[in-house]
Design a protein around this motif. Sequence first.
Motif: not given
Length: 260
Positions: A112-139
Amino acid sequence: MEKVKPKKHLGQHFLIDLGIAENIAKAITGHGAITKVLEIGPGMGVLTDFLLKEKWDLYLVDIDRESIKYLREKYPDLGEKIIEADFLRKDFASLMRDPYAIIGNFPYNISSQILFNVLDQRNQVTEVVCMLQKEVAQRIASPKGNKDYGILSVLLQAFYDIEYLFSVPPGVFNPPPRVNSGVIRLKRNQVNKLECDEKLFFRVVKQGFGTRRKTLRNCLKSLGISEELSKDPIMDKRAEQLDVQEFIGLTLKIQESWNQ
């Protein structure tokens, strides 16, 4: 080269299924016309091998010194693109400079911390492919009204189009985690700026989900909601019943009530 031992305190679960690793690597589309890709937590490079076949301008970051040593021996041509650092503390926006994609089997304890960091960099990070705990990914991929829908769902969906790609069982990792995993893809949408105050939007979303069973009227009291706005039908709803646009509309109503 000696194999790297997975470390429990770093939340390491190394993927050992080559078919799944290939599918994850191929999930990057190059959205936003990017050529640079940053892999977080490559471990022993199972996913890296397939990413190199895709001809990306690849960077690797890992906090584990043993993994870094192994990777530098395995991929000498990558040189300084193999970075020993904590992704959450390193300024990758400055390092990468151009728009880039992120990929990785994220440690579940900091996903979740990594993804909040992605949000901070949203104008530079154009795509994310990631494996997470299934419940978090579904959420994250859930639409409104779903029990999995939450803060990260709304905030990420405001700026990214999100797809749940596939599930991954525990047995394809060393050591096997106690949970199933899920792979998702985020692609930056066309929203450069929200129609409302973004800081207030983030605050409304976070407070709205603060107590899921309560209505927004109760969750948002501390924002100084006017008596008139308190009577608005939207205040009878719970946060999980609002999509991104409805949260934007609610934020605008709060702004307007403050200005009256």
